[in-house]
Design a protein around this motif. Sequence first.
Motif, short mmCIF file in Angstrom:
data_model
loop_
_atom_site.label_atom_id
_atom_site.label_comp_id
_atom_site.label_asym_id
_atom_site.label_seq_id
_atom_site.Cartn_x
_atom_site.Cartn_y
_atom_site.Cartn_z
N VAL A 67 43.59 -26.70 -31.87
CA VAL A 67 42.35 -26.05 -31.42
C VAL A 67 42.59 -25.59 -29.99
O VAL A 67 42.73 -26.41 -29.07
CB VAL A 67 41.15 -27.01 -31.49
CG1 VAL A 67 39.86 -26.25 -31.18
CG2 VAL A 67 41.05 -27.65 -32.87
N GLU A 68 42.67 -24.30 -29.83
CA GLU A 68 43.04 -23.70 -28.54
C GLU A 68 42.47 -22.29 -28.49
O GLU A 68 42.69 -21.50 -29.41
CB GLU A 68 44.57 -23.69 -28.42
CG GLU A 68 45.15 -22.85 -27.31
CD GLU A 68 44.74 -23.34 -25.93
OE1 GLU A 68 43.77 -22.78 -25.39
OE2 GLU A 68 45.40 -24.25 -25.40
N ASP A 69 41.70 -22.00 -27.44
CA ASP A 69 41.06 -20.69 -27.37
C ASP A 69 41.93 -19.61 -26.73
O ASP A 69 41.73 -18.43 -26.98
CB ASP A 69 39.72 -20.78 -26.63
CG ASP A 69 39.89 -21.28 -25.21
OD1 ASP A 69 40.62 -22.28 -25.04
OD2 ASP A 69 39.31 -20.70 -24.29
N GLU A 70 42.88 -20.01 -25.89
CA GLU A 70 43.75 -18.99 -25.30
C GLU A 70 44.74 -18.55 -26.37
O GLU A 70 45.55 -19.36 -26.84
CB GLU A 70 44.51 -19.55 -24.11
CG GLU A 70 43.62 -19.91 -22.92
CD GLU A 70 44.17 -21.07 -22.14
OE1 GLU A 70 45.32 -20.98 -21.68
OE2 GLU A 70 43.47 -22.10 -22.04
N GLN A 71 44.65 -17.28 -26.74
CA GLN A 71 45.41 -16.83 -27.89
C GLN A 71 46.93 -17.00 -27.71
O GLN A 71 47.62 -17.42 -28.64
CB GLN A 71 45.09 -15.36 -28.19
CG GLN A 71 45.51 -14.99 -29.61
CD GLN A 71 45.23 -13.55 -29.96
OE1 GLN A 71 44.52 -12.85 -29.22
NE2 GLN A 71 45.78 -13.09 -31.06
N LEU A 119 44.32 -30.75 -29.31
CA LEU A 119 42.99 -30.29 -28.91
C LEU A 119 42.93 -29.90 -27.44
O LEU A 119 43.16 -30.72 -26.56
CB LEU A 119 42.00 -31.43 -29.19
CG LEU A 119 40.53 -31.24 -28.89
CD1 LEU A 119 39.94 -30.13 -29.74
CD2 LEU A 119 39.78 -32.54 -29.12
N ASP A 120 42.62 -28.63 -27.20
CA ASP A 120 42.41 -28.16 -25.84
C ASP A 120 41.06 -28.71 -25.34
O ASP A 120 40.15 -28.90 -26.15
CB ASP A 120 42.41 -26.63 -25.84
CG ASP A 120 42.37 -26.06 -24.43
OD1 ASP A 120 42.89 -26.71 -23.51
OD2 ASP A 120 41.82 -24.96 -24.27
N VAL A 121 40.94 -28.96 -24.05
CA VAL A 121 39.68 -29.50 -23.54
C VAL A 121 38.68 -28.38 -23.25
O VAL A 121 37.52 -28.43 -23.67
CB VAL A 121 39.91 -30.36 -22.27
CG1 VAL A 121 38.58 -30.69 -21.61
CG2 VAL A 121 40.63 -31.65 -22.63
N MET A 122 39.11 -27.34 -22.54
CA MET A 122 38.19 -26.27 -22.18
C MET A 122 38.13 -25.26 -23.32
O MET A 122 39.03 -24.45 -23.50
CB MET A 122 38.65 -25.58 -20.89
CG MET A 122 38.79 -26.54 -19.71
SD MET A 122 37.38 -27.66 -19.51
CE MET A 122 36.24 -26.56 -18.71
N LEU A 123 37.05 -25.36 -24.10
CA LEU A 123 36.90 -24.51 -25.29
C LEU A 123 35.48 -23.94 -25.32
O LEU A 123 34.54 -24.59 -24.87
CB LEU A 123 37.06 -25.36 -26.56
CG LEU A 123 38.43 -25.89 -26.93
CD1 LEU A 123 38.28 -26.91 -28.05
CD2 LEU A 123 39.36 -24.77 -27.37
N VAL A 127 49.25 -32.37 -19.74
CA VAL A 127 48.67 -31.51 -18.72
C VAL A 127 49.38 -30.16 -18.78
O VAL A 127 50.61 -30.10 -18.80
CB VAL A 127 48.84 -32.15 -17.32
CG1 VAL A 127 48.30 -31.21 -16.25
CG2 VAL A 127 48.11 -33.49 -17.26
N LYS A 128 48.59 -29.09 -18.85
CA LYS A 128 49.15 -27.75 -18.86
C LYS A 128 49.58 -27.36 -17.45
O LYS A 128 48.89 -27.73 -16.50
CB LYS A 128 48.10 -26.73 -19.33
CG LYS A 128 47.70 -26.83 -20.76
CD LYS A 128 46.61 -25.80 -21.00
CE LYS A 128 46.19 -25.76 -22.45
NZ LYS A 128 45.08 -24.79 -22.64
N PRO A 129 50.64 -26.62 -17.27
CA PRO A 129 51.55 -26.17 -18.34
C PRO A 129 52.53 -27.27 -18.69
O PRO A 129 52.89 -28.08 -17.85
CB PRO A 129 52.27 -24.99 -17.68
CG PRO A 129 52.28 -25.33 -16.23
CD PRO A 129 51.04 -26.12 -15.96
#
Length: 227
Positions: free
Chosen positions: A6-10, A50-54, A100-102
């Motif tokens: 689940v990640e919004d950045e394509q 799972l990405d946090v900021m979605l 932690v990204k990146p």
Amino acid sequence: MKILIVEDEQKTGDYLKQGLSEAGFVTELASNGVDGLHLALTGDFDLLVLDVMLPGLNGWQVMERLRQSEKSLPVLFLTARDQVEDRVKGLELGADDYLVKPFAFSELLARVRTLLRRGKNGLEPSILQAANLELDLLRRRVVRAGNRIELTAKEFALLELLLRRQGEVLPRSMIASQVWDMNFDSDTNVIEVAIRRLRAKVDDPYEPKLIRTARGMGYVLEVPEGP
Ligand code: CA
């Protein structure tokens, strides 16, 4: 093994999907929290990345609702912020690990493999057992015939290895590399000493004897057959 991302950045989502697919996993990608939660609840996944900021629901909300459901699904969450509070919050909500990204893809893959090995629904049990000996991996506790036994970190690691590979003769060199993370000269007796101490605590006062020396080869932990 099936992984839900689940990640919004394509760009990141595609990169994760492609990388994990190439590593041999079946993957599905959701680009917002609502779709992600729906898939997590209805699909048959082994792991959730799972990405946090979605948008929709954020990662924490997804995790909260997931934990309230009957689903037991390991969660690796991705956070862009290297904030201790964020990590604590995620882990408190029941995430199994975080990155932690990146991050380097190899790092993600290593975490994914570890979580999958640990398994959902306790596929890999958190308690290793042989006869009346129990080692609790999560609580870092050893009990034999109902008695709590205090072990040093090395003794614990040694016993864990022997229990995981029950019935296999483990060469000294293998024990050295797995428990001490290094190679020993063949004439060192570090392993013999550690085995002796471990036996004195977990085996000598009890029946049946579980740790056996395979002369000239190594050590094996097994429940003896017969009466
Ligand atoms: Ca995001």
